[in-house]
Enzyme design. Structure first.
Site, mmCIF file in Angstrom:
data_model
loop_
_atom_site.group_PDB
_atom_site.id
_atom_site.type_symbol
_atom_site.label_atom_id
_atom_site.label_comp_id
_atom_site.label_asym_id
_atom_site.label_seq_id
_atom_site.Cartn_x
_atom_site.Cartn_y
_atom_site.Cartn_z
ATOM 1 C CE1 TYR A 118 -10.500 -77.613 17.128
ATOM 2 C CE2 TYR A 118 -10.575 -78.734 19.248
ATOM 3 C CZ TYR A 118 -10.844 -77.626 18.473
ATOM 4 O OH TYR A 118 -11.456 -76.524 19.038
ATOM 5 C CE LYS A 154 -11.259 -82.739 24.788
ATOM 6 N NZ LYS A 154 -10.669 -82.662 23.477
ATOM 7 C CG ASP A 202 -3.215 -81.992 21.212
ATOM 8 O OD1 ASP A 202 -3.525 -82.269 22.397
ATOM 9 O OD2 ASP A 202 -3.916 -81.284 20.476
HETATM 10 C C1 LIG Z 1 -10.301 -81.215 22.849
HETATM 11 C C2 LIG Z 1 -8.969 -81.099 22.229
HETATM 12 C C3 LIG Z 1 -8.252 -79.882 22.219
HETATM 13 C C4 LIG Z 1 -8.849 -78.590 22.703
HETATM 14 O O1 LIG Z 1 -9.135 -78.614 24.053
HETATM 15 P P1 LIG Z 1 -10.230 -77.559 24.641
HETATM 16 O O2 LIG Z 1 -10.177 -77.800 26.113
HETATM 17 O O3 LIG Z 1 -11.512 -77.913 23.995
HETATM 18 O O4 LIG Z 1 -9.763 -76.210 24.272
HETATM 19 C C5 LIG Z 1 -6.965 -79.899 21.736
HETATM 20 N N1 LIG Z 1 -6.409 -81.028 21.277
HETATM 21 C C6 LIG Z 1 -7.065 -82.192 21.243
HETATM 22 C C7 LIG Z 1 -6.377 -83.411 20.731
HETATM 23 C C8 LIG Z 1 -8.369 -82.264 21.706
HETATM 24 O O5 LIG Z 1 -9.029 -83.423 21.628
#
Ligand SMILES: *Cc1c(COP(=O)(O)O)cnc(C)c1O
Length: 431
Positions: A147, A270, A242
């Protein structure tokens, strides 16, 4: 089956649904995959969440990652309170942004320069645009089950049969967008090699969760990520890690440090914001200098680098830097939880597979190794639902979806983990 007093949450959910689609501002919160009513949280402190019906929960999602040192940590609160007195936003540069960028570049491997945004979604979306502008190519590779936020280019799933093209997995994403996103399965290097061959000199970026957390926790096998690094280098493709989930969580240097692999661009979110909305993307200066106003690739944000968010993030990173032992402590706690779960699962002969690393762990009710999205999907969701609700009724808040990793926070004590293990033991016969 499991008794939880949640009358007020039920009422609040009904009210919320009248004015917010599904009653929530992010779908997973609605408990759709586990059924029932989401609990509404009133406050949190340390390892605990307290809901509107005065139930207390040990928090294993930690706001989906950010609360790595626990809720309402005094150092974060102090930083936010101090800043708030001086105004909440200016839209004009502050020294705080440079301080925050300096600590990020000093901790994150291979990041010479960094740009702050407001979410992980924004960070990934912007990193991809930058990679496209830098390489003058259009296509990207992503992996099924990873994601990268909800921007159009990432809401793509594998097409049918032998097609290498993806298709939108949400209405509203155009077929045209889908054509530029190529899909491969996690841990399947042959598929990645085939894509690089078929789309030679067309692939701007490969984006990956170097340690995945959005299909449960899934680890890269043997030399998978090393091979990916090699392929990206050979093909002049920008390798984007990511690290929205893993950054500052698995180690100060994130998954890059844990795996010993250098990415070209890295995205964060995060933990980096200490609970405030902060995302970031950064990397080598040759690439980052392509961003406006230095370069031609446009990217902007009215509230980007917001002083309150920067204060919280700076306090968080400063705390982690000064307390590196947190990572070892979290790792030990996770291992302790894992052992406790395994003992119960073994003696009850339920099918299971557990993946864990550092403070991330996921339990899959399946008997095949979980190494990609397909195998993650083999988990038995009816077991999962009962497990989730049983734990919730015993004061343990787990991710309300079988495809999410738990995030331990350092405020969780060994007696909290003992309570968690005992709760599992208590409910397992009802799963
Ligand atoms: C949570 C997440 C996102 C998206 O971040 P948001 O702050 O929710 O937009 C992107 N990449 C990874 C790996 C994530 O866990």
């Amino acid at each position: 089956m499991f008794k939880l007093i949640n009358e007020r949450s039920k009422k609040l959910f009904e009210e919320a649904k009248k004015v917010i689609p599904g009653g929530v501002n992010s779908p997973v919160r609605a408990f759709q995959s586990v059924g029932g009513t989401p609990v509404f949280i009133n406050k949190a402190k340390g390892a605990y969440l307290f809901d509107e019906d005065q139930n207390r929960y040990i928090d294993f999602i930690s706001s989906w990652g950010p609360m790595i040192i626990g809720h309402a940590h005094p150092e974060i609160l102090k930083a936010v309170k101090n800043q708030v007195e001086n105004g909440t936003s200016y839209g004009i540069p502050t020294e705080l942004e440079t301080k925050m960028a300096s600590i990020v570049t000093s901790l994150a491997p291979n990041v010479d320069k960094v740009r702050f945004v407001n979410s992980g979604t924004e960070a990934c979306m912007s990193a991809i645009r930058l990679a496209r502008g830098y390489t003058k190519r259009d296509k990207i590779i992503k992996f099924a089950g990873c994601y990268h936020g909800h921007s159009d280019s990432f809401l793509i799933q594998a097409g049918s049969g032998a097609s290498t093209f993806g298709v939108p997995n949400s209405p509203g994403v155009t077929k045209g967008t889908a054509l530029d996103t190529l899909l491969a399965n996690y841990n399947n290097i042959e598929q990645v090699e085939a894509l690089f061959k078929e789309f030679k000199d067309q692939i701007a970026a490969l984006i990956i969760e170097p340690i995945a957390g959005n299909m449960g926790c899934v680890l890269p096998q043997s030399d998978f990520i090393f091979k990916i690094r090699e392929l990206c280098t050979q093909n002049n493709t920008v390798l984007v890690f990511d690290e929205v989930m893993t950054g500052f969580r698995l180690a100060l240097g994130g998954a890059q440090e844990v795996l010993g692999i250098d990415a070209d661009l890295v995205t964060y979110g995060k933990v980096i914001g200490g609970g405030l909305p902060v995302g970031a993307f950064g990397g080598k200066k040759e690439i980052m200098n392509f961003l406006a106003p230095d370069g031609p690739v446009y990217q902007a944000g009215t509230l980007s680098g917001n002083p309150i968010a920067m204060s919280a993030g700076y306090a968080m990173l400063t705390h982690l830097k000064a307390n590196k032992n947190i990572y070892e402590s979290l790792d030990q706690k996770t291992k302790y939880l894992r052992k406790g779960f395994e003992a119960i699962l073994n003696s009850n002969q339920l099918p299971y597979y557990i993946n864990s690393i550092g403070s991330m762990i996921s339990l899959h009710f399946t008997n095949i190794p979980v190494i990609d999205f397909e195998s993650a999907k083999s988990g038995d969701n009816s077991y999962f639902k009962n497990f989730f609700h049983g734990m919730l009724a015993n004061g343990v808040y787990l991710p309300p979806s079988a495809y999410e990793s738990y995030f331990l926070n350092d405020a969780i004590s060994y007696s909290d983990i003992d309570h968690t293990i005992k709760s599992f033991e208590k409910i397992i016969s009802k799963i």
